[in-house]
Design a protein around this motif. Structure first.
Motif, PDB file in Angstrom:
ATOM      1  N   GLU A 119      19.222   6.335   0.662  1.00 34.27           N
ATOM      2  CA  GLU A 119      19.107   7.044  -0.606  1.00 34.27           C
ATOM      3  C   GLU A 119      17.762   6.742  -1.265  1.00 34.27           C
ATOM      4  OE1 GLU A 119      22.402   5.064  -2.149  1.00 34.27           O
ATOM      5  OE2 GLU A 119      23.854   6.459  -1.310  1.00 34.27           O
ATOM      6  N   MET A 120      17.340   7.656  -2.103  1.00 29.28           N
ATOM      7  CA  MET A 120      16.088   7.486  -2.837  1.00 29.28           C
ATOM      8  C   MET A 120      16.216   6.348  -3.845  1.00 29.28           C
ATOM      9  SD  MET A 120      14.392  10.923  -4.288  1.00 29.28           S
ATOM     10  CE  MET A 120      15.065  12.362  -3.532  1.00 29.28           C
ATOM     11  N   PRO A 121      15.162   5.600  -4.028  1.00 24.72           N
ATOM     12  CA  PRO A 121      15.170   4.585  -5.088  1.00 24.72           C
ATOM     13  C   PRO A 121      15.299   5.256  -6.464  1.00 24.72           C
ATOM     14  CG  PRO A 121      13.266   4.326  -3.639  1.00 24.72           C
ATOM     15  CD  PRO A 121      13.940   5.606  -3.258  1.00 24.72           C
ATOM     16  N   GLU A 122      15.856   4.529  -7.417  1.00 22.93           N
ATOM     17  CA  GLU A 122      16.098   5.095  -8.750  1.00 22.93           C
ATOM     18  C   GLU A 122      14.823   5.632  -9.393  1.00 22.93           C
ATOM     19  OE1 GLU A 122      16.957   2.945 -12.645  1.00 22.93           O
ATOM     20  OE2 GLU A 122      18.969   3.576 -12.001  1.00 22.93           O
ATOM     21  N   ASN A 123      13.699   4.936  -9.241  1.00 20.73           N
ATOM     22  CA  ASN A 123      12.467   5.407  -9.880  1.00 20.73           C
ATOM     23  C   ASN A 123      12.041   6.775  -9.341  1.00 20.73           C
ATOM     24  OD1 ASN A 123      11.764   4.156  -7.421  1.00 20.73           O
ATOM     25  ND2 ASN A 123       9.692   3.734  -8.135  1.00 20.73           N
ATOM     26  N   ASN A 124      12.268   7.044  -8.057  1.00 19.38           N
ATOM     27  CA  ASN A 124      11.956   8.368  -7.501  1.00 19.38           C
ATOM     28  C   ASN A 124      12.907   9.429  -8.048  1.00 19.38           C
ATOM     29  OD1 ASN A 124      10.045   7.027  -6.010  1.00 19.38           O
ATOM     30  ND2 ASN A 124      10.705   7.835  -4.042  1.00 19.38           N
ATOM     31  N   LEU A 125      14.177   9.050  -8.217  1.00 25.96           N
ATOM     32  CA  LEU A 125      15.144  10.000  -8.766  1.00 25.96           C
ATOM     33  C   LEU A 125      14.794  10.359 -10.207  1.00 25.96           C
ATOM     34  CD1 LEU A 125      18.435   8.515  -7.289  1.00 25.96           C
ATOM     35  CD2 LEU A 125      17.367  10.685  -6.667  1.00 25.96           C
ATOM     36  N   VAL A 126      14.393   9.367 -10.981  1.00 21.41           N
ATOM     37  CA  VAL A 126      13.981   9.628 -12.366  1.00 21.41           C
ATOM     38  C   VAL A 126      12.761  10.548 -12.372  1.00 21.41           C
ATOM     39  CG1 VAL A 126      13.026   8.568 -14.456  1.00 21.41           C
ATOM     40  CG2 VAL A 126      14.978   7.496 -13.295  1.00 21.41           C
ATOM     41  N   GLU A 127      11.814  10.302 -11.486  1.00 24.60           N
ATOM     42  CA  GLU A 127      10.626  11.156 -11.402  1.00 24.60           C
ATOM     43  C   GLU A 127      11.006  12.578 -11.008  1.00 24.60           C
ATOM     44  OE1 GLU A 127       6.407  11.337  -8.935  1.00 24.60           O
ATOM     45  OE2 GLU A 127       7.552   9.470  -8.943  1.00 24.60           O
ATOM     46  N   LEU A 128      11.952  12.712 -10.091  1.00 18.41           N
ATOM     47  CA  LEU A 128      12.423  14.040  -9.678  1.00 18.41           C
ATOM     48  C   LEU A 128      13.079  14.766 -10.843  1.00 18.41           C
ATOM     49  CD1 LEU A 128      12.902  16.134  -7.459  1.00 18.41           C
ATOM     50  CD2 LEU A 128      15.005  14.911  -6.864  1.00 18.41           C
ATOM     51  N   VAL A 129      13.922  14.080 -11.596  1.00 26.53           N
ATOM     52  CA  VAL A 129      14.547  14.689 -12.775  1.00 26.53           C
ATOM     53  C   VAL A 129      13.462  15.170 -13.732  1.00 26.53           C
ATOM     54  CG1 VAL A 129      15.974  14.246 -14.816  1.00 26.53           C
ATOM     55  CG2 VAL A 129      16.712  13.403 -12.583  1.00 26.53           C
ATOM     56  N   GLY A 130      12.402  14.378 -13.860  1.00 29.10           N
ATOM     57  CA  GLY A 130      11.298  14.747 -14.738  1.00 29.10           C
ATOM     58  C   GLY A 130      10.620  16.057 -14.371  1.00 29.10           C
ATOM     59  N   LYS A 131      10.714  16.472 -13.118  1.00 33.60           N
ATOM     60  CA  LYS A 131      10.135  17.750 -12.685  1.00 33.60           C
ATOM     61  C   LYS A 131      10.899  18.936 -13.268  1.00 33.60           C
ATOM     62  CE  LYS A 131       7.182  15.909  -9.729  1.00 33.60           C
ATOM     63  NZ  LYS A 131       5.758  15.942  -9.924  1.00 33.60           N
ATOM     64  N   PHE A 132      12.179  18.702 -13.644  1.00 30.25           N
ATOM     65  CA  PHE A 132      13.034  19.783 -14.119  1.00 30.25           C
ATOM     66  C   PHE A 132      13.433  19.643 -15.591  1.00 30.25           C
ATOM     67  CE2 PHE A 132      13.693  19.291  -9.565  1.00 30.25           C
ATOM     68  CZ  PHE A 132      13.445  20.579  -9.123  1.00 30.25           C
ATOM     69  N   TYR A 133      13.348  18.430 -16.120  1.00 27.80           N
ATOM     70  CA  TYR A 133      13.782  18.160 -17.489  1.00 27.80           C
ATOM     71  C   TYR A 133      12.634  17.481 -18.227  1.00 27.80           C
ATOM     72  CZ  TYR A 133      16.683  16.285 -21.304  1.00 27.80           C
ATOM     73  OH  TYR A 133      17.213  15.959 -22.527  1.00 27.80           O
ATOM     74  N   THR A 134      12.011  18.219 -19.116  1.00 29.96           N
ATOM     75  CA  THR A 134      10.789  17.739 -19.771  1.00 29.96           C
ATOM     76  C   THR A 134      11.012  16.557 -20.705  1.00 29.96           C
ATOM     77  OG1 THR A 134      11.042  19.402 -21.513  1.00 29.96           O
ATOM     78  CG2 THR A 134       9.631  19.977 -19.631  1.00 29.96           C
ATOM     79  N   LYS A 135      12.232  16.319 -21.135  1.00 30.75           N
ATOM     80  CA  LYS A 135      12.502  15.220 -22.071  1.00 30.75           C
ATOM     81  C   LYS A 135      12.966  13.951 -21.346  1.00 30.75           C
ATOM     82  CE  LYS A 135      13.602  18.362 -25.810  1.00 30.75           C
ATOM     83  NZ  LYS A 135      14.608  18.835 -26.748  1.00 30.75           N
ATOM     84  N   THR A 136      12.704  13.855 -20.065  1.00 28.56           N
ATOM     85  CA  THR A 136      13.153  12.701 -19.284  1.00 28.56           C
ATOM     86  C   THR A 136      12.663  11.389 -19.869  1.00 28.56           C
ATOM     87  OG1 THR A 136      13.309  13.993 -17.253  1.00 28.56           O
ATOM     88  CG2 THR A 136      13.096  11.623 -16.990  1.00 28.56           C
ATOM     89  N   GLU A 137      11.386  11.313 -20.204  1.00 25.03           N
ATOM     90  CA  GLU A 137      10.839  10.056 -20.730  1.00 25.03           C
ATOM     91  C   GLU A 137      11.502   9.654 -22.042  1.00 25.03           C
ATOM     92  OE1 GLU A 137       6.598   9.553 -20.799  1.00 25.03           O
ATOM     93  OE2 GLU A 137       6.380  10.609 -18.886  1.00 25.03           O
ATOM     94  N   LYS A 138      11.788  10.634 -22.894  1.00 27.75           N
ATOM     95  CA  LYS A 138      12.417  10.340 -24.190  1.00 27.75           C
ATOM     96  C   LYS A 138      13.891   9.959 -24.027  1.00 27.75           C
ATOM     97  CE  LYS A 138       9.418  13.427 -26.787  1.00 27.75           C
ATOM     98  NZ  LYS A 138       9.300  14.685 -27.482  1.00 27.75           N
ATOM     99  N   LYS A 139      14.518  10.450 -22.982  1.00 28.93           N
ATOM    100  CA  LYS A 139      15.959  10.237 -22.757  1.00 28.93           C
ATOM    101  C   LYS A 139      16.210   9.428 -21.478  1.00 28.93           C
ATOM    102  CE  LYS A 139      17.253  13.157 -26.072  1.00 28.93           C
ATOM    103  NZ  LYS A 139      18.150  12.871 -27.155  1.00 28.93           N
ATOM    104  N   ILE A 140      15.319   8.498 -21.170  1.00 31.63           N
ATOM    105  CA  ILE A 140      15.379   7.751 -19.917  1.00 31.63           C
ATOM    106  C   ILE A 140      16.717   7.044 -19.709  1.00 31.63           C
ATOM    107  CG2 ILE A 140      14.314   5.611 -20.756  1.00 31.63           C
ATOM    108  CD1 ILE A 140      13.382   7.184 -17.455  1.00 31.63           C
ATOM    109  N   ASP A 141      17.304   6.490 -20.779  1.00 31.74           N
ATOM    110  CA  ASP A 141      18.591   5.801 -20.652  1.00 31.74           C
ATOM    111  C   ASP A 141      19.696   6.762 -20.232  1.00 31.74           C
ATOM    112  OD1 ASP A 141      17.410   3.407 -21.323  1.00 31.74           O
ATOM    113  OD2 ASP A 141      17.973   3.524 -23.443  1.00 31.74           O
ATOM    114  N   VAL A 142      19.689   7.958 -20.807  1.00 29.81           N
ATOM    115  CA  VAL A 142      20.693   8.968 -20.467  1.00 29.81           C
ATOM    116  C   VAL A 142      20.493   9.430 -19.020  1.00 29.81           C
ATOM    117  CG1 VAL A 142      21.575  11.278 -21.006  1.00 29.81           C
ATOM    118  CG2 VAL A 142      20.943   9.715 -22.855  1.00 29.81           C
ATOM    119  N   VAL A 143      19.239   9.659 -18.642  1.00 24.08           N
ATOM    120  CA  VAL A 143      18.932  10.092 -17.272  1.00 24.08           C
ATOM    121  C   VAL A 143      19.418   9.042 -16.266  1.00 24.08           C
ATOM    122  CG1 VAL A 143      17.061  10.569 -15.631  1.00 24.08           C
ATOM    123  CG2 VAL A 143      17.025  11.609 -17.905  1.00 24.08           C
ATOM    124  N   LYS A 144      19.135   7.778 -16.521  1.00 20.82           N
ATOM    125  CA  LYS A 144      19.570   6.701 -15.618  1.00 20.82           C
ATOM    126  C   LYS A 144      21.096   6.605 -15.567  1.00 20.82           C
ATOM    127  CE  LYS A 144      15.445   3.847 -15.632  1.00 20.82           C
ATOM    128  NZ  LYS A 144      14.876   2.527 -15.890  1.00 20.82           N
TER     129      LYS A 144
END
Length: 172
Positions: free
Chosen positions: A139-164
């Motif tokens: 499986e992909m490491p969590e940091n790559n998954l967060v980066e992937l989510v960021g490609k589709f959801y522009t508020k990823t950095e602001k909502k990092i806890d929710v994304v994780k």
């Protein structure tokens, strides 16, 4: 968007150079097919021919259904014989990718025949082929998954806890 480690491509290359037949194994949707395509693209200069097959339940049908320039109105059986003969004649400078080879080898009567081909074959599969060379995709490491989510959801950095939390809930 596709994330991978350069080391996985290098591992595939080392394995297929040493063993000719390699099974790229992992759960559905993990990126086996894309990784196989990326391998072919990266190392295309090392091969005279690269053939891509999608396995749909029968090696015989898969081989008969491929299209070569000199195919005419032959029957499926005739096409299989002609294509199989040609594939058997290919040498080590050819790469065949057989995608979606999700079977048990004993269920496929032609499995031992294609394993005798002189060319290199990269299989993608969810099945275990313990007696053959394989590379398990993890499986992909969590940091790559967060980066992937960021490609589709522009508020990823602001909502990092929710994304994780979402990533954790769906087990990566």
């Amino acid at each position: 968007h596709f994330f991978l480690c350069e080391t996985e491509l290098e591992q595939i290359h080392n394995l297929i150079t040493e063993n000719d037949k390699v099974f790229l194994r992992g759960v559905a949707g993990i990126g086996k097919s894309e990784l196989a395509k990326m391998y072919a693209e990266k190392y295309k200069k090392e091969y005279t021919n690269i053939l891509y097959f999608h396995y749909t339940g029968s090696i015989e049908k898969m081989i008969a259904d491929c299209h070569f320039a000199d195919d005419t109105d032959e029957t499926e059986e005739q096409l299989f014989e002609k294509h199989h003969r040609l594939l058997r004649s290919l040498k080590e400078d050819t790469l065949i990718i057989i995608d979606n080879f999700n079977i048990v080898p004993t269920n496929e009567s032609l499995f031992s025949d294609i394993m005798q081909y002189r060319c290199k074959i990269l299989f993608t599969t969810r099945s275990r082929f313990d007696d053959y060379t394989s590379l398990e995709l993890a499986e992909m490491p969590e940091n790559n998954l967060v980066e992937l989510v960021g490609k589709f959801y522009t508020k990823t950095e602001k909502k990092i806890d929710v994304v994780k939390q979402i990533i954790d809930e769906v087990h990566g």
